[in-house]
Design a protein around this motif. Structure first.
Motif, short mmCIF file in Angstrom:
data_model
loop_
_atom_site.label_atom_id
_atom_site.label_comp_id
_atom_site.label_asym_id
_atom_site.label_seq_id
_atom_site.Cartn_x
_atom_site.Cartn_y
_atom_site.Cartn_z
N GLU A 210 0.85 -1.19 0.00
CA GLU A 210 0.00 0.00 0.00
C GLU A 210 0.88 1.24 0.00
N ALA A 211 0.54 2.21 -0.86
CA ALA A 211 1.30 3.44 -0.96
C ALA A 211 0.40 4.52 -1.53
N PRO A 212 0.61 5.78 -1.19
CA PRO A 212 -0.20 6.86 -1.78
C PRO A 212 0.08 6.97 -3.27
N LEU A 214 -1.24 9.08 -7.06
CA LEU A 214 -1.99 10.12 -7.75
C LEU A 214 -2.73 9.46 -8.91
N PRO A 262 0.18 16.96 -6.80
CA PRO A 262 -1.19 16.97 -6.27
C PRO A 262 -1.91 18.30 -6.48
#
Length: 296
Positions: A210-212, A214, A262
């Motif tokens: 799991e990772a952020p 875009l 972002p």
């Protein structure tokens, strides 16, 4: 029970081995009696010591002969047990390759094929690039557990729209195949309905962490000669193209690995009216699951 071989030769072999055991037991009893008789005679010097050595040697030979006869009996009983071919595990058998009366030979005649169905093994080959990406994700602590047993695997068949089946990683090979440049992995997937069939093909999805990320709608991604790009709106209201590096498609949204920040404003609607360098009036929109995810 799957097959039964003609047991008469094996029964004869068992009876012969039992007779040999009885014969060696009689020899052992005689050797023990002779040792017992000669022991006081040698102590009283009525018999030579060499004769006592001969009797003891005969006793040891009788003991060894009995042990060999018992081992031969165990082998004969095992051969008799193997004459009844039973399924070692639950599964599904193929058609029989022999009929009643056919001659079979150990190690050469195929009787049938038995496959285990629940759980079932799923084997796959991963490229070196995929393996390195996954291995680095594991080193960075992106997996829930450092062991292979905690790695989640999702599977769907060719006619299934979603990854509805789930399993666990079971094995990863110790090295790459020098000819194909891939490494083999294996997962264990429960198959309670016995629908998964050995030899069929499926699409596999491996949990890599799991990772952020875009994400933008896949429809907002455009292509030109230099690669993939998206159109953004600069602070002064002009349209500016951005070259991006893309990742996988998740629920109708495309992962953008690099090229965007972002705070960038991406044009997701009215792309046919936007031209690079033109001035536009931007309106806030909402990014959600794409139509592909909604249809699924």
């Amino acid at each position: 029970m799957l097959f039964t071989l003609d047991q008469r030769p094996f029964l004869i072999a068992v009876e012969t081995a039992r007779a040999e055991v009885a014969r060696n037991e009689a020899r052992l009893t005689l050797a023990e009696q002779q040792v017992q008789r000669y022991t006081p005679l040698v102590q009283q010097r009525f018999a030579p010591e060499a004769e006592m050595d001969t009797r003891r040697s005969a006793l040891r030979e009788a003991q060894a002969g009995l042990a060999a006869a018992r081992a031969a009996l165990h082998q004969a009983e095992l051969d008799l047990e193997f004459s009844e071919i039973r399924a070692p595990r639950p599964g599904r058998v193929s058609d029989r390759r022999v009929d009643a009366g056919n001659l079979v030979q150990q190690g050469a005649t195929l009787l049938t094929t038995l496959v285990a169905l629940d759980p079932i093994y799923v084997s796959f080959d991963a490229s070196e690039a995929e393996y390195l990406r996954y291995a680095r994700a594991a080193q960075g602590g992106m997996r829930r557990d450092g062991g292979q047993g905690a790695t989640v695997v999702q599977l769907r068949l060719l006619d299934e729209p979603e990854f509805r089946r789930e399993g666990r990683m079971d094995f990863v090979d110790s090295g790459f195949d020098a000819r194909s440049g891939t490494i083999r992995g294996r997962a264990v997937v429960p198959n309670p309905d016995l629908f998964l069939t050995p030899g069929s093909f499926a699409r596999l999805r491996l949990f890599a962490g799991e990772a952020p990320a875009l994400m933008v709608p896949d429809a907002a991604v455009m292509a030109d000669q230099s690669g993939r790009m998206v159109l953004t709106v600069a602070p002064d209201g002009t349209v500016a193209p951005r070259t991006v590096q893309l990742g996988p498609l998740v629920d109708g949204l495309r992962v953008v690995r690099s090229g965007l920040a972002p705070e960038d404003r991406v044009i997701i609607g009215g792309l046919h009216r936007a031209r690079p360098g033109a001035r536009v009036t931007a309106e806030l929109g909402r990014i959600g699951p794409g139509p592909l995810a909604a249809a699924n």
